[in-house]
Design a protein around this motif. Structure first.
Motif, PDB file in Angstrom:
ATOM      1  N   CYS A 237       1.777 -17.706  -4.554  1.00 15.53           N
ATOM      2  CA  CYS A 237       1.537 -17.959  -3.128  1.00 15.53           C
ATOM      3  C   CYS A 237       1.680 -16.657  -2.347  1.00 15.53           C
ATOM      4  CB  CYS A 237       2.545 -18.989  -2.606  1.00 15.53           C
ATOM      5  SG  CYS A 237       2.281 -19.356  -0.859  1.00 15.53           S
TER       6      CYS A 237
ATOM      7  N   ASN B  39       1.713 -16.739   1.156  1.00 16.69           N
ATOM      8  CA  ASN B  39       1.864 -17.095   2.565  1.00 16.69           C
ATOM      9  C   ASN B  39       3.207 -16.752   3.187  1.00 16.69           C
ATOM     10  OD1 ASN B  39      -0.785 -18.316   3.111  1.00 16.69           O
ATOM     11  ND2 ASN B  39      -0.165 -19.588   1.380  1.00 16.69           N
TER      12      ASN B  39
ATOM     13  N   CYS C  39       5.855 -18.350   4.107  1.00 14.93           N
ATOM     14  CA  CYS C  39       6.453 -19.152   5.174  1.00 14.93           C
ATOM     15  C   CYS C  39       7.939 -18.738   5.171  1.00 14.93           C
ATOM     16  CB  CYS C  39       6.303 -20.636   4.871  1.00 14.93           C
ATOM     17  SG  CYS C  39       4.568 -21.098   4.670  1.00 14.93           S
TER      18      CYS C  39
ATOM     19  N   TYR D 110      10.804 -19.913   5.579  1.00 20.94           N
ATOM     20  CA  TYR D 110      11.886 -20.712   4.985  1.00 20.94           C
ATOM     21  C   TYR D 110      11.776 -20.784   3.463  1.00 20.94           C
ATOM     22  CZ  TYR D 110       7.854 -23.756   5.240  1.00 20.94           C
ATOM     23  OH  TYR D 110       6.578 -24.233   5.124  1.00 20.94           O
ATOM     24  N   CYS D 111      10.666 -20.322   2.903  1.00 19.78           N
ATOM     25  CA  CYS D 111      10.297 -20.761   1.552  1.00 19.78           C
ATOM     26  C   CYS D 111      10.522 -19.706   0.479  1.00 19.78           C
ATOM     27  CB  CYS D 111       8.826 -21.197   1.560  1.00 19.78           C
ATOM     28  SG  CYS D 111       8.277 -21.849  -0.011  1.00 19.78           S
TER      29      CYS D 111
ATOM     30  N   PRO E 215       7.119 -17.993  -2.887  1.00 21.96           N
ATOM     31  CA  PRO E 215       6.422 -16.729  -3.157  1.00 21.96           C
ATOM     32  C   PRO E 215       7.286 -15.729  -3.935  1.00 21.96           C
ATOM     33  CG  PRO E 215       6.123 -17.377  -0.873  1.00 21.96           C
ATOM     34  CD  PRO E 215       7.167 -18.298  -1.445  1.00 21.96           C
TER      35      PRO E 215
HETATM   36 FE1  SF4 Z   1       3.649 -20.843   0.088  1.00 20.85          FE
HETATM   37 FE2  SF4 Z   1       6.008 -22.011   0.450  1.00 20.85          FE
HETATM   38 FE3  SF4 Z   1       4.423 -21.658   2.484  1.00 20.85          FE
HETATM   39 FE4  SF4 Z   1       3.784 -23.432   0.627  1.00 20.85          FE
HETATM   40  S1  SF4 Z   1       5.537 -23.572   1.994  1.00 20.85           S
HETATM   41  S2  SF4 Z   1       2.422 -21.963   1.585  1.00 20.85           S
HETATM   42  S3  SF4 Z   1       4.568 -22.406  -1.183  1.00 20.85           S
HETATM   43  S4  SF4 Z   1       5.342 -20.028   1.284  1.00 20.85           S
END
Ligand code: SF4
Ligand code: SAH
Ligand code: F3S
Length: 470
Positions: free
Chosen positions: A188, A190, A192, A194-195, A198
């Motif tokens: 990934c 992106n 985000c 909180y996540c 990646p």
């Molecule tokens: Fe990627 Fe996590 Fe965002 Fe989903 S929530 S797009 S896995 S960073």
């Protein structure tokens, strides 16, 4: 040039592991050794576990669901929220000392949690009895790691920082013979805020469309009727390939595969869901009218802090377009409550989105601080009691709406693909409509794997109750 290199390297690597599988099989087959695998987390891990099972079975282990009688225990771990990690430590504690009773006994840990240094440190300090530890990038190396463990009698830790090749052509064990998950991309990009994904799954990389289509054709020839295409953000599929292709294009190619009945996919990131995709979904008969479209928060302010790249308004507009183009569509979503800085007003924005969209179901999560992510160090972490109270309010609304969505189906006749015998009642089969809804129906076991017309007579909060249509 670079494309050629990837093919050569991964084919060579697959050959090498297949050779090791054959060597190990000579020692292990016939000994009656059993493995038990527990899979935590998302479909990505579930799919990885199928690959692990395939390799172990080829080596000569047989599967057991009972951890007590297993000679080899594997935990394929998840770290998306803290409680997923705590579960693993709890289970490990209970395994200490098992080797005394069984000299063949081994434990392997793999998956997302292993990609974090902090976890490896804890394992080394507190759980130094783990035989094999590997990560998300080198699953295909399990035969070699097992061989090293058996030959050296030393514990083996092999964690990579990033992926090298996509290795195809290894043994594979699929859970169902009528439906299958197919990875179309890994990783990934992106971030985000909180996540953790990646950081533990690496950068986005897509499989080539021809490899995906070939795999699905082979599955269909073996009896698979429904496929689920997997990626953290399927809508950005193909952008980084040497010959870029859109997700919608890929879907069109898959829709043309003869004998395939249903195509599903997850997950769709709202920021990348194109008009082209909506058109293709509306026009391709095999693509199921169901979209998992996580919105995480209804507050535009928080969405910005989450790095999601859409607003409450643009999300609602996207939903409007999808519903207009695909009238039968059912939507599902993921929502986080208690992200740093969430005020009552922000939370009410989330409630408003749920009110307006009417999801068939929603996964609701309490925000969990993940070390290493930007959100972990944000100010204004929301107190637990405030989050809990909001979470309960959200859950009540989500459940009310799920029940209302399902209730609309009572009196209708729908087509269900039966998947398995219900865990609650031996005489009942569970299956799904093309819109993704769960249906429980009294039916003979021979109907598993078949498409059957079902008359819906009632509903609960999370599933429909049907009778076989006459
Ligand atoms: Fe990627 Fe996590 Fe965002 Fe989903 S929530 S797009 S896995 S960073
Ligand atoms: N790639 C998918 C989601 C993968 S993780 C997507 O972008 O939609 C699955 C879900 O876990 C996310 O949608 C999010 O709702 C939730 N999640 C991820 N990190 C979390 C965290 N730190 N705390 C709580 N929930 C989280
Ligand atoms: Fe968990 Fe890894 Fe999936 S962290 S949610 S198993 S990608």
């Amino acid at each position: 040039m670079s494309e050629r290199k990837v093919i050569n390297v991964s084919t060579k690597e697959a050959q090498r592991q297949n050779e090791i599988i054959n060597i190990l099989a000579q020692h292990i087959s016939g000994k009656g050794l059993q493995y038990c695998i527990s899979t935590f987390g998302c479909q990505m891990n579930a799919r990885d576990s199928e690959k692990i099972e395939g390799m172990l079975e080829q080596i000569g282990y047989t599967k057991t669901e009972n951890e007590e009688e297993a000679d080899f225990i594997i935990y394929n771990t998840c770290c998306v929220r803290e409680n997923a990690e705590l579960k693993i430590y709890g289970r490990l504690g209970a395994l200490k000392g098992r080797r005394k009773k069984n000299p063949n006994f081994m434990i392997a840990l793999c998956g997302c949690m292993m990609q974090q240094d902090i976890v490896l440190d804890t394992l080394k300090k507190k759980f130094n009895f783990i035989d094999i530890i590997f990560g998300t990038y080198n699953i295909y190396k399990l035969p070699e790691l097992l061989q090293t463990r058996l030959e050296t009698k030393q514990n083996v830790i092999d964690i990579w920082d990033s992926y090298q090749d996509i290795v195809e052509d290894l043994p594979d064990s699929r859970k169902y013979d009528f439906k299958a998950c197919v990875n179309i991309m890994y990783g990934c990009n992106n971030f985000c805020t909180y996540c953790i994904v990646p950081y533990v799954r690496g950068r986005e990389r897509s499989r080539k469309p021809e490899d995906i289509v070939t795999e699905i054709k082979a599955l269909v020839s073996e009896g698979v009727k429904e496929i689920m295409l997997l990626g953290q953000n399927v809508n950005s599929y193909g952008k980084t390939l040497d010959e870029p292709i859109s997700f919608a294009e890929l879907l069109k190619q898959i829709n043309a595969i003869e004998g395939l009945k249903r195509i599903r996919f997850m997950t769709s990131h709202p920021k990348d869901l194109s008009d082209e995709l909506i058109e293709v979904m509306a026009s391709c008969d095999k693509i199921c009218p169901s979209v998992h479209l996580p919105f995480q928060s209804g507050s535009t302010k928080l969405l910005k802090k989450m790095n999601r790249h859409y607003t409450k308004e643009s999300y609602l507009e996207l939903v409007r377009k999808i519903k207009a183009a695909i009238p039968r569509v059912e939507l599902t979503t993921d929502i986080i409550v208690g992200f740093p800085g969430e005020t009552e007003e922000d939370f009410l924005d989330t409630m408003e989105v749920v009110e307006k969209v009417h999801y068939a179901s929603a996964f609701t999560f309490i925000y969990s601080k993940r070390t290493g992510t930007p959100a972990a160090t944000m100010e204004d972490q929301v107190p637990e009691d405030v989050t809990k109270e909001r979470f309960n309010r959200l859950l009540a609304l989500v459940n009310k709406q799920s029940a209302a969505t399902l209730h609309k189906y009572v009196g209708q006749t729908v087509e269900v693909l039966f998947e398995e015998v219900s865990k609650q009642d031996d005489n009942v089969l569970s299956g799904r409509t093309d819109t993704g809804l769960l249906v429980n129906t009294p039916a003979p076991k021979e109907y598993v794997g078949k498409f059957v017309k079902v008359h819906i007579v009632d509903n609960k909060t999370h599933y429909l109750i049907g009778e076989l249509a006459r």
